[in-house]
Design a protein around this motif. Structure first.
Motif, PDB file in Angstrom:
ATOM      1  N   MET A 170       0.832  -1.188   0.000  1.00 41.04           N
ATOM      2  CA  MET A 170       0.000   0.000   0.000  1.00 41.04           C
ATOM      3  C   MET A 170       0.880   1.256   0.000  1.00 41.04           C
ATOM      4  N   GLU A 194       0.455   5.143   0.625  1.00 42.49           N
ATOM      5  CA  GLU A 194      -0.496   6.103   1.210  1.00 42.49           C
ATOM      6  C   GLU A 194      -0.172   7.508   0.702  1.00 42.49           C
ATOM      7  N   ALA A 198      -5.159   5.048   0.443  1.00 40.49           N
ATOM      8  CA  ALA A 198      -4.212   3.931   0.468  1.00 40.49           C
ATOM      9  C   ALA A 198      -4.386   3.160  -0.836  1.00 40.49           C
TER      10      ALA A 198
END
Length: 454
Positions: free
Chosen positions: A272, A274, A283
């Motif tokens: 992920m 962000e 995300a």
């Protein structure tokens, strides 16, 4: 105003202020020693403006703004009426002549104190002395990102500019120096910066980079300026996104992204990323791709993003400022410190420890520096003006005939031997002084041209 016109303007203003104060020092002391002043000129060549004062002195501004002079009554230069002989410079006692000649550099020294006092009262904005990235010698010496340098040796460093100035002499001497720091957790520590490990051919104009110190304000923010087509980020990330974390690891600057992506690629699989976009936190899942380096130096893991171009520096977050009374001793101490630094640089120049292009600045370099400092505000311009005034004082005190220091040398010899230096010796000295000054000016213009070419 263009850089060229701005540089010319600030050169004229700076030299006008410095020369006026220097020559006023000679003029003021000469008048009080009973010596008649015939002409007070700011600049050389044909007068652009002139006026005769009640005291008989002609005050003028000449067309070439690269200096100035005070012309006194002197039997060695022209016939003097019998009634005026007592007011001739050459008839003054040796102590009066010493006072008159020394008054010019002293005036520049006092001007330097006054300018620094005013600068401290106004307050000079700068950047906090916080390290953004430490590599090479800096990292090996124990410095880390987030460390705030509070002192270099015995010199307090409230701003990043002060850190660079304090490191300069130690770096040129390849001398290890003690740094007092406060780390990101507010813990005080002492680090020994191993400047003795600097290579002999390091770039003396970029001390911090040679050491491996990158200040916090030089770090690029983790903003995305461009997403490359057909990459891992294409269609997922967008221009203007601010990356806040990679696989849960926080990101402070754009340079943090690369190492985190390499680790992520070596682990394999998606992760992920962000980001902040339009006030929202997102995300987004991505898998780095292995790509060939442009220089053919192997492969690396990449998302396919680049930072924005030509980002302005962040706002300055530190201030050097003192009250009017407190600023007086601070300014005096600063002049003493700067004098030691400049004299030390002259010594290093003669010993070869300073590169020839970093020794003497010509009018072009001075003009560009004055313009750059002036654009940063009044306090910064006062700083460069104070440095120039101090440099002018020290330069004029060098024992070179034609300069004030050369005349003082003649008068000291006169005190020792009990009679003036012979006309023949003085004439020979003038030729030597002229040759030395011509060489100095040639070096200054050479350095100017070299800087422009670079």
């Amino acid at each position: 105003m263009s850089d060229f016109l701005g540089s010319v303007w600030w050169l004229i203003v700076s030299l006008g202020v410095l020369v006026t104060f220097h020559e006023f020092g000679h003029y003021w002391v000469a008048r009080r020693c009973g010596v008649r002043v015939l002409r007070f000129s700011v600049g050389f060549g044909r007068p652009l403006w002139a006026r005769r004062g009640k005291d008989g002195t002609v005050y003028q501004i000449a067309m070439i703004p690269l200096g100035g002079y005070v012309k006194m009554l002197d039997e060695r230069e022209a016939a003097v009426p019998a009634a005026e002989v007592a007011h001739a410079f050459n008839r003054a006692s040796v102590w009066k002549r010493i006072a008159i000649v020394a008054a010019g550099p002293i005036a520049n020294l006092l001007l330097c104190v006054a300018l620094l006092w005013l600068m401290f009262v106004i307050g000079r904005p700068d950047y906090a002395p916080v390290i953004g990235q430490a590599t090479g010698i800096a990292e090996q010496s124990g410095l880390r990102a987030g460390d705030e340098v509070v002192a270099v040796g015995d010199r307090p460093t409230p701003t990043w500019q002060e850190v660079q100035l304090a490191l300069l002499p130690a770096a040129l001497d390849h001398r290890d120096v003690r740094l007092e720091v406060v780390d990101a957790q507010s813990r005080a520590a002492v680090r020994e910066l191993r400047l003795s490990q600097l290579p002999d051919d390091f770039d003396q104009r970029r001390i911090a980079q040679a050491i491996g110190l990158l200040p916090r304000h030089f770090l690029l923010p983790p903003l995305i300026g461009r997403v490359e087509p057909d990459t891992a980020a294409w269609g997922v990330l967008a221009e203007g996104d601010r990356v806040t974390a990679v696989d849960g690891q926080p990101v402070r600057a754009f340079d943090d992204i690369g190492p985190l992506v390499q680790t992520l690629g070596e682990q394999g699989g998606p992760a992920m990323i962000e980001v902040e976009r339009g006030g929202e936190r997102l995300a987004l899942e991505m898998t780095p791709r292995s790509v060939e380096r442009p220089d053919g130096g192997g492969r690396y893991w990449a998302l396919g993003i680049a930072p924005p171009r030509n980002l302005p520096l962040p706002p300055k977050d530190a201030m050097q400022q003192h009250g009017p009374l407190e600023a007086v001793p601070v300014a005096v101490r600063e002049v003493g410190h700067l004098t030691g630094q400049l004299v030390g640089m002259i010594g290093r120049a003669f010993s070869g420890r300073v590169a020839i292009e970093n020794t003497v600045a010509g009018p072009i370099t001075i003009a560009r520096a004055a313009n750059t400092y002036a654009q940063q505000g009044a306090a910064w311009y006062l700083t460069i003006l104070a440095l120039l005034s101090l440099s002018l004082a020290i330069l004029n005190l060098l024992p070179i005939p034609l300069l004030d220091g050369g005349h003082l040398l003649y008068y000291l010899i006169e005190l020792v031997k009990g009679s003036p230096v012979s006309e023949r010796a003085m004439a020979a000295g003038q030729y030597v002084g002229l040759a030395l000054l011509a060489s100095l000016m040639g070096l200054a213009f050479y350095n100017d041209i070299l800087q422009l070419v670079r």
